[in-house]
Write a protein that holds these residues in place. Structure first.
Motif, PDB file in Angstrom:
ATOM      1  N   THR A 180       6.551   3.136   0.707  1.00 51.84           N
ATOM      2  CA  THR A 180       5.883   2.548   1.863  1.00 51.84           C
ATOM      3  C   THR A 180       4.956   1.414   1.422  1.00 51.84           C
ATOM      4  OG1 THR A 180       5.905   4.683   2.998  1.00 51.84           O
ATOM      5  CG2 THR A 180       4.354   3.020   3.814  1.00 51.84           C
ATOM      6  N   PRO A 181       5.067   0.223   2.009  1.00 52.28           N
ATOM      7  CA  PRO A 181       4.143  -0.872   1.652  1.00 52.28           C
ATOM      8  C   PRO A 181       2.792  -0.678   2.325  1.00 52.28           C
ATOM      9  CG  PRO A 181       5.680  -1.611   3.335  1.00 52.28           C
ATOM     10  CD  PRO A 181       6.112  -0.220   2.963  1.00 52.28           C
ATOM     11  N   TYR A 190      -6.506   1.090   0.230  1.00 55.67           N
ATOM     12  CA  TYR A 190      -6.535   2.506  -0.155  1.00 55.67           C
ATOM     13  C   TYR A 190      -6.629   3.423   1.056  1.00 55.67           C
ATOM     14  CZ  TYR A 190      -6.811   1.318  -5.078  1.00 55.67           C
ATOM     15  OH  TYR A 190      -6.513   0.857  -6.330  1.00 55.67           O
ATOM     16  N   GLN A 191      -7.196   2.922   2.126  1.00 57.24           N
ATOM     17  CA  GLN A 191      -7.205   3.706   3.357  1.00 57.24           C
ATOM     18  C   GLN A 191      -5.778   3.865   3.886  1.00 57.24           C
ATOM     19  OE1 GLN A 191      -9.126   1.832   6.631  1.00 57.24           O
ATOM     20  NE2 GLN A 191      -8.756   3.538   8.038  1.00 57.24           N
ATOM     21  N   ARG A 192      -5.020   2.767   3.838  1.00 60.84           N
ATOM     22  CA  ARG A 192      -3.641   2.829   4.322  1.00 60.84           C
ATOM     23  C   ARG A 192      -2.769   3.685   3.401  1.00 60.84           C
ATOM     24  NH1 ARG A 192      -5.138  -2.570   5.405  1.00 60.84           N
ATOM     25  NH2 ARG A 192      -4.243  -3.312   3.453  1.00 60.84           N
ATOM     26  N   SER A 193      -2.954   3.520   2.090  1.00 64.64           N
ATOM     27  CA  SER A 193      -2.115   4.286   1.158  1.00 64.64           C
ATOM     28  C   SER A 193      -2.486   5.765   1.149  1.00 64.64           C
ATOM     29  CB  SER A 193      -2.237   3.713  -0.259  1.00 64.64           C
ATOM     30  OG  SER A 193      -3.502   3.973  -0.831  1.00 64.64           O
ATOM     31  N   THR A 196       0.045   7.762   2.857  1.00 66.20           N
ATOM     32  CA  THR A 196       1.219   8.004   2.014  1.00 66.20           C
ATOM     33  C   THR A 196       0.944   9.122   1.019  1.00 66.20           C
ATOM     34  OG1 THR A 196       1.978   5.710   2.209  1.00 66.20           O
ATOM     35  CG2 THR A 196       2.748   6.958   0.294  1.00 66.20           C
ATOM     36  N   ALA A 197      -0.226   9.090   0.404  1.00 66.56           N
ATOM     37  CA  ALA A 197      -0.586  10.130  -0.556  1.00 66.56           C
ATOM     38  C   ALA A 197      -0.620  11.506   0.115  1.00 66.56           C
ATOM     39  CB  ALA A 197      -1.937   9.815  -1.187  1.00 66.56           C
TER      40      ALA A 197
END
Length: 427
Positions: A180-181, A190-193, A196-197
């Protein structure tokens, strides 16, 4: 009326406090630790600014590390020899670090991994899942990709695939690779990733790895020949602003110690930086930087492939350190989940306040009813205490009151005698 208003306000505060506590605890599992409004609104640089280079020097002025990130006082470095430093001063493009001597825990792991009997533990194979993703999905390598940034499909994906492929070839490791980009490359990445995490966490992984590349201009800082391969070395990054920091740091020590045993110097250093990097999610979360944007992508791919050889053993996917008595006591360190008790208390407190307020609403049906119920309770309590108060007041009356009452009684008796005498005389 004032009493009712007071109790209404008090009940509302209880309920809002409960909602606030529950909301915070719920969001903190998905967003809050990575979300820092101040960082977004501030003028601070985003993490990994290409072309920015800060030299970190020791007391003698010798360069011990370089970074493109915002170096801060308190950041720490442990190099591949076990030398430990802490940044004590930052002045524009130069930072001064104080020597803390040798890192004893890293040296303990280094000594442990030199035991050749460790290889025998690999015979006890067992399954395990490793999650891999990219917070900065635009990162690329100029010599190979033609640019340091390719939005949504940077060359860093090829480096990630190299890591995945090697893990699958060399062990029974199950890899979940989320591509996921998370563009753009800003303070909110890092909030967006984190979302994903969190998705990776649902796979019950033994570790999650966030793959990056550095942004210093000097390719030679990472370029090396390791195990007869021309590679870019790796830097392991640990966030200082998360409750798992000590556990994350010990995991990084293990990885550097064993990776450098298998492929000497493949890991250049561990950098403890100001940040969270979503590493609060588990004690075996790590961020790796595979070279810099001026290295070739092939160098970075070969570098992470060699690093992958160490991952299964350190995580115990092929047996390994956690099956024996080792420094630090296994993969999950004491204190790694130390915040769980306080979180439980927080949930209990929040639910108690919320349900208590909700019960009052349901049982009365209106805000006025809440006030009446609480005010009535206060009145009943006061009435209950009333007789006790009067008894205590009587018990505390001074002795002089008894004499006054006796004198009044005598006067009344004398008056009765006089009235009776007058009646007789008239007859």
């Amino acid at each position: 009326m004032k009493t009712k208003q007071f109790f209404v306000i008090l009940s509302l505060l209880m309920m809002f406090t409960g909602i606030g506590i529950i909301g915070y605890l719920g969001l903190s599992e998905t967003v809050l630790p990575a979300w820092n409004p101040a960082s977004v609104l501030s003028n601070e640089d985003a993490d990994h600014i290409v072309g920015k280079a800060i030299d970190i020097v020791d007391a003698k002025g010798s360069v011990i590390s370089r970074a493109c990130r915002g170096v801060a006082v308190g950041d720490e470095i442990i190099n591949s020899k076990g030398d430990h430093y802490r940044v004590i001063k930052v002045d524009q493009n130069r930072a001064v670090a104080k020597s803390l001597g040798k890192d004893k825990q890293f040296l303990a792991w280094h000594e442990f991994f030199t035991d050749e009997r460790l290889a025998m533990a690999a015979a006890n194979r067992k399954g395990g899942t490793v999650g891999i993703y990219h917070t900065h999905s635009d990162e690329a390598y100029v010599p190979s990709d033609g640019s340091e940034s390719i939005p949504f499909k940077g060359g860093i994906y090829d480096v990630g695939r190299s890591l995945v492929s090697r893990l699958q070839q060399k062990s029974d490791t199950r890899v979940v690779y989320d591509q996921t980009p998370h563009d753009p490359h800003d303070n909110a990445a890092y909030q967006r990733s984190r979302r994903t995490a969190m998705k990776l966490m649902k796979q019950n992984p033994v570790a999650i790895i966030d793959v990056h590349r550095d942004g210093i201009p000097d390719a030679s800082y990472y370029r090396a020949t390791v195990s007869d391969n021309k590679v870019s070395q790796l830097r392991l990054v640990v966030g200082r602003q998360n409750p798992n920091m000590e556990a994350n740091k010990d995991f990084a020590r293990r990885m550097m110690a064993y990776a450098n045993k298998v492929h000497p110097t493949i890991v250049k250093e561990i950098f403890m930086a100001k940040g969270n990097y979503n590493q609060d999610l588990m004690p075996t979360a790590i961020l790796i930087e595979a070279g810099t944007h001026t290295n070739t992508k092939g160098e970075a791919e070969r570098g992470v492939a060699l690093f992958a050889d160490a991952i299964p053993t350190v995580l115990g996917i092929e047996g390994g350190p956690q099956t024996r008595n080792v420094p630090g006591g296994g993969i999950t360190q004491p204190g790694a989940t130390g915040t769980g008790g306080w979180r439980a208390v927080g949930w209990i407190l929040g639910l108690t306040l919320l349900l208590g307020g909700g019960f009052l609403f349901i049982s009365t049906g209106s805000l006025k009813g809440v006030g009446d119920r609480l005010a009535g309770f206060g009145k009943e309590f006061t009435n209950y205490l009333g007789p006790v108060t009067r008894i205590r007041q009587r018990a505390k009356k001074p002795a002089g009151d008894t004499k006054v009452m006796k004198k009044a009684s005598d006067n009344m008796a004398d008056r009765a005698v006089i009235d009776h005498r007058d009646d007789v005389t008239e007859d």
